[in-house]
Every structure is written in C-alpha cells, then in structure tokens.
Motif scaffolding. Structure first.
Motif, PDB file in Angstrom:
ATOM      1  N   GLU A 124       0.830  -1.215   0.000  1.00 43.28           N
ATOM      2  CA  GLU A 124       0.000   0.000   0.000  1.00 43.28           C
ATOM      3  C   GLU A 124       0.859   1.256   0.000  1.00 43.28           C
ATOM      4  OE1 GLU A 124      -2.482  -0.447   3.379  1.00 43.28           O
ATOM      5  OE2 GLU A 124      -3.797  -1.948   2.447  1.00 43.28           O
ATOM      6  N   LEU A 125       2.023   1.176   0.701  1.00 36.66           N
ATOM      7  CA  LEU A 125       2.929   2.329   0.760  1.00 36.66           C
ATOM      8  C   LEU A 125       3.763   2.495  -0.501  1.00 36.66           C
ATOM      9  CD1 LEU A 125       4.292   2.087   4.416  1.00 36.66           C
ATOM     10  CD2 LEU A 125       2.922   3.947   3.472  1.00 36.66           C
ATOM     11  N   SER A 126       3.898   1.417  -1.276  1.00 37.58           N
ATOM     12  CA  SER A 126       4.813   1.444  -2.422  1.00 37.58           C
ATOM     13  C   SER A 126       4.467   2.537  -3.436  1.00 37.58           C
ATOM     14  CB  SER A 126       4.827   0.078  -3.117  1.00 37.58           C
ATOM     15  OG  SER A 126       3.545  -0.234  -3.633  1.00 37.58           O
ATOM     16  N   LYS A 127       3.161   2.815  -3.606  1.00 38.70           N
ATOM     17  CA  LYS A 127       2.760   3.844  -4.567  1.00 38.70           C
ATOM     18  C   LYS A 127       3.198   5.236  -4.120  1.00 38.70           C
ATOM     19  CE  LYS A 127      -1.342   1.147  -5.824  1.00 38.70           C
ATOM     20  NZ  LYS A 127      -2.819   1.136  -5.859  1.00 38.70           N
ATOM     21  N   ASP A 128       3.287   5.419  -2.802  1.00 42.60           N
ATOM     22  CA  ASP A 128       3.607   6.745  -2.268  1.00 42.60           C
ATOM     23  C   ASP A 128       5.071   6.907  -1.894  1.00 42.60           C
ATOM     24  OD1 ASP A 128       0.881   7.385  -2.439  1.00 42.60           O
ATOM     25  OD2 ASP A 128       0.482   6.478  -0.474  1.00 42.60           O
ATOM     26  N   ILE A 129       5.886   5.881  -2.107  1.00 43.74           N
ATOM     27  CA  ILE A 129       7.289   5.939  -1.707  1.00 43.74           C
ATOM     28  C   ILE A 129       8.014   7.140  -2.330  1.00 43.74           C
ATOM     29  CG2 ILE A 129       9.522   4.779  -2.056  1.00 43.74           C
ATOM     30  CD1 ILE A 129       8.157   3.781   0.353  1.00 43.74           C
ATOM     31  N   PRO A 130       7.896   7.387  -3.644  1.00 46.32           N
ATOM     32  CA  PRO A 130       8.608   8.553  -4.203  1.00 46.32           C
ATOM     33  C   PRO A 130       8.244   9.858  -3.508  1.00 46.32           C
ATOM     34  CG  PRO A 130       7.826   7.131  -5.960  1.00 46.32           C
ATOM     35  CD  PRO A 130       7.210   6.625  -4.710  1.00 46.32           C
ATOM     36  N   LYS A 131       6.957  10.089  -3.257  1.00 40.46           N
ATOM     37  CA  LYS A 131       6.539  11.329  -2.595  1.00 40.46           C
ATOM     38  C   LYS A 131       7.052  11.396  -1.160  1.00 40.46           C
ATOM     39  CE  LYS A 131       2.284  11.939  -5.293  1.00 40.46           C
ATOM     40  NZ  LYS A 131       0.797  12.045  -5.221  1.00 40.46           N
ATOM     41  N   LEU A 132       6.992  10.260  -0.460  1.00 37.83           N
ATOM     42  CA  LEU A 132       7.448  10.229   0.923  1.00 37.83           C
ATOM     43  C   LEU A 132       8.940  10.535   1.013  1.00 37.83           C
ATOM     44  CD1 LEU A 132       5.532   7.048   2.172  1.00 37.83           C
ATOM     45  CD2 LEU A 132       5.010   9.433   2.701  1.00 37.83           C
ATOM     46  N   LEU A 133       9.715  10.000   0.055  1.00 38.08           N
ATOM     47  CA  LEU A 133      11.150  10.250   0.062  1.00 38.08           C
ATOM     48  C   LEU A 133      11.456  11.714  -0.245  1.00 38.08           C
ATOM     49  CD1 LEU A 133      12.469   7.042  -1.765  1.00 38.08           C
ATOM     50  CD2 LEU A 133      12.672   7.584   0.664  1.00 38.08           C
ATOM     51  N   GLU A 134      10.742  12.288  -1.206  1.00 39.99           N
ATOM     52  CA  GLU A 134      10.957  13.698  -1.536  1.00 39.99           C
ATOM     53  C   GLU A 134      10.587  14.590  -0.363  1.00 39.99           C
ATOM     54  OE1 GLU A 134       8.711  14.414  -5.042  1.00 39.99           O
ATOM     55  OE2 GLU A 134      10.114  13.366  -6.374  1.00 39.99           O
ATOM     56  N   THR A 135       9.487  14.246   0.309  1.00 40.31           N
ATOM     57  CA  THR A 135       9.079  15.013   1.489  1.00 40.31           C
ATOM     58  C   THR A 135      10.134  14.932   2.585  1.00 40.31           C
ATOM     59  OG1 THR A 135       6.766  14.540   0.980  1.00 40.31           O
ATOM     60  CG2 THR A 135       7.255  15.305   3.215  1.00 40.31           C
ATOM     61  N   ASN A 136      10.826  13.791   2.638  1.00 43.56           N
ATOM     62  CA  ASN A 136      11.860  13.588   3.655  1.00 43.56           C
ATOM     63  C   ASN A 136      13.206  14.171   3.243  1.00 43.56           C
ATOM     64  OD1 ASN A 136      12.095  12.532   6.265  1.00 43.56           O
ATOM     65  ND2 ASN A 136      13.153  10.696   5.524  1.00 43.56           N
ATOM     66  N   GLY A 137      13.239  14.851   2.061  1.00 41.25           N
ATOM     67  CA  GLY A 137      14.453  15.523   1.620  1.00 41.25           C
ATOM     68  C   GLY A 137      15.449  14.621   0.922  1.00 41.25           C
ATOM     69  N   VAL A 138      15.011  13.473   0.430  1.00 38.80           N
ATOM     70  CA  VAL A 138      15.912  12.555  -0.274  1.00 38.80           C
ATOM     71  C   VAL A 138      15.919  12.918  -1.746  1.00 38.80           C
ATOM     72  CG1 VAL A 138      16.443  10.149  -0.794  1.00 38.80           C
ATOM     73  CG2 VAL A 138      15.422  10.750   1.415  1.00 38.80           C
ATOM     74  N   ARG A 139      17.078  13.218  -2.306  1.00 44.00           N
ATOM     75  CA  ARG A 139      17.198  13.670  -3.689  1.00 44.00           C
ATOM     76  C   ARG A 139      18.336  12.941  -4.405  1.00 44.00           C
ATOM     77  NH1 ARG A 139      13.347  15.999  -1.927  1.00 44.00           N
ATOM     78  NH2 ARG A 139      12.692  18.187  -2.160  1.00 44.00           N
TER      79      ARG A 139
END
Length: 415
Positions: free
Chosen positions: A346-361
C-alpha cells in the motif's frame, strides 16, 4: 573394481573408456603427464586435492560450468531384481559427478509418483567442473516405491563426451545391457569459466547446502524513511525464526538418513522401510507402532529395542516433531509476514513522494527506491520459502503414514 559384482564402480570404469570406444587406453591429461607432476594414480589424486595444484597452472585445463536440465523420461521398467515389487513405479533421477575430489557432487530430482511411462521432472542443476578431463557424469534412475531393490537404470559417460543441446540418454541395466526404448530427455549447456580454486568438496550437495547456510537471513537495506524501515525491521525476527524451523527440519532429515545408513538424498519413505526391514530381520515385527491421530504419526515403542533400530525410530519421531513445529508456528509467522507485505504494498505507490518530502534527492533517491524494491523482493522470497517448507513438511508427514501402512506398522487410523 570387482568384475564379478556389477554396480557403481564398474559403471564408472566402463564409462571412462567410452571415450575411445571401449578399447586400448586413455591418456591422462597433460597436467598429469607433466615432468614436475607425480603420475601415479594415488599420488595424482592426492595432488588434485591440494590448494597448490590449480587449473590455471596448465593452459589445457579450463574450468567449466555444466548445466543439466532433466526434462522427462520414457518407458521406465520396474526394478528387475526386486523381490518385493510394489504395484507402481515412483521414479526419481540422481545425477552424480565423479572425478577430482573437488568436483565430486551428487543431487537428485523430485519423485514422480505412479508414472513410469512419461514422468515429467523439469528440474535444472548446475555443476562447477574444475578438471573436466577427469570428470564423469552418471545418470541413475531409481524407484522410490520399491521395497527392497530400487535400481531401474543408469548411464555413465566422460564429461568431454557430452554434447550440448537436447539429448536422449539411453539407460542400461545393472549388468550393462541396454534397456530397450527407455531413456531420459535432457538439455545440456556447457560454459567456460575462469575461477579461482574452490575448497575441496567431499559432502553431497544436499548436506553442503545446509552447512554453508548462515543462521541469519540476508539483511534489509535502508530506505531512508523511518516508517518503511521500521516495517522491514519488524519482520527480521520472524524471518530468522522461520529459517530456524526450516533448518531444524532439514537437519533432522539428515540425521534420520544417517541413522538409517542411507544416502543424504534418500527420502523419509525409504527410511521407514529401512526401519521396518531391521525390525523384521531381528524378529521384532510389531515392536514399533505408528498410530494415525488426526493425520499425525504417533509413535509407540519400547526403549529396549536394539540400538540401531532405537536410534532410527527416535530420529524418525524427531522428524515428525520438527515438521509439526514448522507447520504450526509457520502459520503464525506467515500471518505476520503477510500483514507487513500488505502494508508495504500500500505504501509502495507513495514511496517517491514520501522520500521527496523527507528531503531525499538525486542518487540517494535512486538508491532508496532500489533498496525498497530489493527489500520487498527479499520479503516475498522468504515468505515463499516458508510456504514451500510448510508444504514439504506436510508431504513428509504424509509419506511417513503411507510408508508405515505399507510396512504394516500403522495399526490404527483415525480420520
């Protein structure tokens, strides 16, 4: 060698001289005829097992990777010398490698029940052959349902005589006679490989697979998002527990084969027959009772049994206990794993957004995505292994009951 007694060693002997049509002699490879190499048979064999002797020392010796896929068999007869023949044939195939000690290996296919006309195996195996000029390949077909004599047929040939591609392997009797219209259908691929000298191999593939394993599963990689990392960490302990249950079952099966004096590749039905044979030879028929209680074997026996028989029965009972532990506790572990997998999917779809929100670039973002995919695949794979182990444990228990009934040790059956 004993020309009066047919068997494995004579098969290997005759297989060696297939290379020259069964006449004359076969030259040793150049590295055994080198001026600095001791050429007596016993000393040469010893030299091959030391770390100082490497295939790279002689350009004529190139290590190979042998891929064998056992696809099917056709027209397999019943074991010709069996006195107590079962009503059907349950064939399986053993592939053996003979040669330098480091190359010796052995593995087997699954058993195909009640099918001798066209059993389908579809199993692939891979072998590393460091000294191909010395190696021989032996295909042996055995009957899992035979009560006393399980040999159906065999074929042995030198490694250098193997032709790649789809091939028919004709089978021969224990006496060396061709079995008409009986053969295996296999696919062969041979690749060259430059590799460092590997340690000496003396145990069978099945036992080595247990010894080489680590007592921990592969670790999960960081995804750089706390909620996701915590979910993966939450299943580490259940996965290690599942591994311990699987390892315990495999170890108990190895111990049972050893107590029964059978090869590591033997299955539990053969062990039950061996125990029954020992009891019969000692006039102790009925001294061991196996009851079917809700499809679980329950043992009754006297502690005054002969030592070998007692050790074998105790080992068989231990296999049942280990299988029961795996099945019962495996269900609980599977529920935990499935719950975490569902949440992660369920989280897999939101992983990119969650990482960007967490400052991962940048590269860290790409690495985190790759790690998440790796972790999820690892979790799926470990869950599949647990399910397969549970299925195998159920099959093992069922085989014990079937073999006990065949050998008249099962005296009561409660559905």
């Amino acid at each position: 060698m004993n020309y009066q007694t047919a068997g494995k060693f004579m098969d290997v002997y005759f297989g060696r001289f297939l290379r020259n049509g069964g006449c004359g002699y076969v030259l040793k490879p150049p590295y055994l005829r080198h001026n600095n190499t001791i050429t007596t048979n016993s000393m040469a064999s010893s030299s091959l097992s030391t770390n100082k002797f490497t295939p790279n020392s002689y350009s004529s010796n190139t290590p190979r990777i042998l891929h064998i896929k056992i696809i099917s068999a056709i027209h397999l007869p019943r074991p010709e010398q069996a006195e107590l023949k079962a009503n059907s044939v349950d064939p399986y195939i053993v592939v053996q490698i003979f040669g330098a000690p480091r190359d010796c290996d052995e593995t087997r296919t699954k058993t195909i029940y009640h099918n001798c006309e066209n059993p389908q195996f579809n199993e692939a195996f891979e072998f590393e052959i460091t000294f191909p000029e010395l190696a021989l390949i032996r295909f042996v077909v055995l009957d899992d349902d035979s009560l006393d004599y399980d040999f159906i047929g065999q074929y042995t040939l030198p490694f250098e005589c193997i032709q790649p591609g789809y091939r028919h392997v004709h089978l021969y009797t224990i006496g060396g006679d061709l079995i008409a219209n009986a053969y295996l259908f296999v696919h062969i691929v041979i690749n060259s490989k430059s590799l460092a000298v590997k340690p000496r191999r003396t145990l069978s593939r099945y036992r080595r697979s247990i010894i080489r394993r680590k007592l921990r599963v592969a670790s999960f990689r960081p995804v750089s998002y706390k909620q996701v990392d915590d979910l993966f960490k939450s299943v580490v302990e259940p996965l290690e527990t599942a591994f311990e249950y699987r390892h315990a079952v495999e170890h108990s099966l190895c111990e049972l084969n050893e107590r029964c004096g059978l090869p590591d590749i033997s299955n539990v039905k053969q062990c039950v027959r061996k125990i029954a044979s020992r009891l019969q030879n000692a006039n102790l028929v009925g001294a061991v009772i196996i009851r079917n209680k809700s499809l679980l074997p329950m043992f009754e026996y006297s502690p005054t049994l002969p030592e070998l028989s007692l050790q074998s029965v105790v080992a068989l009972e231990e296999v049942v206990n280990r299988c029961r532990n795996l099945i019962d506790n495996g269900c609980i572990i599977h529920k935990k794993l499935y719950s975490v997998q569902t949440e992660l999917c369920e989280l897999s779809k939101d992983i990119p957004k969650l990482l960007e929100t967490n400052g991962v670039r940048g590269k860290k973002f790409t690495k985190a995505i790759d790690n998440f995919s790796y972790n999820l695949a690892l979790l799926h794979g470990q869950t599949d292994l647990l399910n397969k182990a549970k299925e195998d444990a159920n099959v093992t228990i069922r085989q014990i009951l079937e073999a006990a009934e065949t050998t008249h040790m099962l005296i009561q059956s409660n559905e």
